[in-house]
Design a protein around this motif. Sequence first.
Motif, short mmCIF file in Angstrom:
data_model
loop_
_atom_site.label_atom_id
_atom_site.label_comp_id
_atom_site.label_asym_id
_atom_site.label_seq_id
_atom_site.Cartn_x
_atom_site.Cartn_y
_atom_site.Cartn_z
N THR A 44 -2.83 -12.10 8.13
CA THR A 44 -1.38 -12.27 8.22
C THR A 44 -0.97 -12.81 9.58
N MET A 45 0.26 -13.28 9.64
CA MET A 45 0.83 -13.70 10.92
C MET A 45 1.44 -12.50 11.60
N ALA A 47 3.69 -12.02 14.95
CA ALA A 47 4.36 -12.85 15.96
C ALA A 47 3.77 -14.25 15.87
N ASN A 133 3.41 -1.65 8.32
CA ASN A 133 3.90 -2.86 8.96
C ASN A 133 5.06 -2.50 9.85
N LYS A 135 8.17 -4.37 12.46
CA LYS A 135 8.82 -5.62 12.83
C LYS A 135 9.99 -5.30 13.74
N ILE A 146 11.83 -1.86 12.73
CA ILE A 146 11.59 -1.52 11.32
C ILE A 146 10.13 -1.13 11.16
N VAL A 148 7.54 0.15 8.12
CA VAL A 148 7.35 0.40 6.68
C VAL A 148 5.93 0.91 6.46
N GLU A 150 3.13 2.63 3.77
CA GLU A 150 2.75 3.04 2.42
C GLU A 150 1.74 4.16 2.60
N LYS B 127 3.10 -7.99 0.67
CA LYS B 127 3.46 -6.85 1.49
C LYS B 127 4.76 -6.28 0.96
N THR B 128 5.25 -5.30 1.65
CA THR B 128 6.54 -4.73 1.28
C THR B 128 7.59 -5.83 1.34
N LEU B 130 10.06 -6.90 2.60
CA LEU B 130 11.00 -6.97 3.71
C LEU B 130 11.27 -8.42 4.08
N ARG B 132 11.20 -11.48 6.15
CA ARG B 132 10.32 -11.90 7.23
C ARG B 132 10.98 -13.01 8.01
N TYR B 136 9.69 -17.10 15.42
CA TYR B 136 9.46 -16.06 16.41
C TYR B 136 9.88 -16.60 17.76
#
Lengths: 187, 137
Positions: A44-45, A47, A133, A135, A146, A148, A150, B127-128, B130, B132, B136
């Motif tokens: 994943t990305m 930043a 995650n 953010k 934020i 999150v 699981e 993913k969840t 949310l 995005r 950035y």
Amino acid sequence: MDEPKSDTAYFAVSVIGKDRPGIVAGAAEVLYRLGCNIEDSSCTMLAGEFAMILIVTHEKPFSKAHLVEEFVAYSKGMELSVFVRGLKRDEVEYHSPQGELCVITVYGADRPGIVYRVTRELADRSINITDLNTKLIGTSAAPVYILVIEAELTEGTSSEDVERLLHTIKEELAVEITVRIVTPVAL
Amino acid sequence: MADLVDTMRAAPGSVGVAAPQVGVTLRVCVVDVSQHRLGKEQNHGLLVMINPVLLSGAGAAIMREGCMSVPDYTGDVQRYTEIEVAYLDENGEKRMLCTAGFEAVAVQHEMDHLDGVLFLDRIVSLKTGLFRRKNYK
């Protein structure tokens, strides 16, 4: 993933570097040429970085040094950090969650300790995190954090129990916390 | 059709099976959510559907789905919350079904099998869900 096999070598590989097209293709090419399989992965990305975490296998005999060597050659000039670790059999065995799965959403004005306080509370109750995650959003003047999560609930624990468990933290950190069950439905 | 019902009953927690899942290329599926915790309140019992056609759908909700044809993998899928379906029952009689909630999700999932569509084809987010950020700073 199937049961770990005794004739198979298992490795955890992580690749992190400035995001750009071709990182996955490059890493996958290294693995393909070596005859490795990607058993499990999450990329994943984060930043401006792109982060890959993979579980890869190769039939024995296969040396970790060989894998590292190839990855070093690949990462050279691409400014990527590569890490390889050999895995023992018991590290590879996957146990699918047995309890109810829940998603815990935490958000509020950014402040130190949000991740720490929430995850410590869960860990102390043996609630296992299966995904997490974070953010940072909003403006630099008013940053909002934020989180999150699981998590797999222990037997007999409900989403309301978790909300009660986190109530004190919610008050102290002045954040919103919601918990909902997301146990998959078998169709 | 009895095979489909048997397969559904034999799989723990399963609330539906479509013929293509058991190697039969016919547009037939069965659904029964009455024993499931999410479907107890609102269901039409055992539904045997031949040539089901979705007439209309409304609303949208995301549920994490799993499927016996894709073991050990689940994903968040968006479906209509209310649907209207026309089909033939096990006696070849024309029937209409208006349903909502979990039963509606199960019917849409099984009908997808008839078109060769798996929930994997409809996953809305890895993913969840949310928001995005695109940039950035």
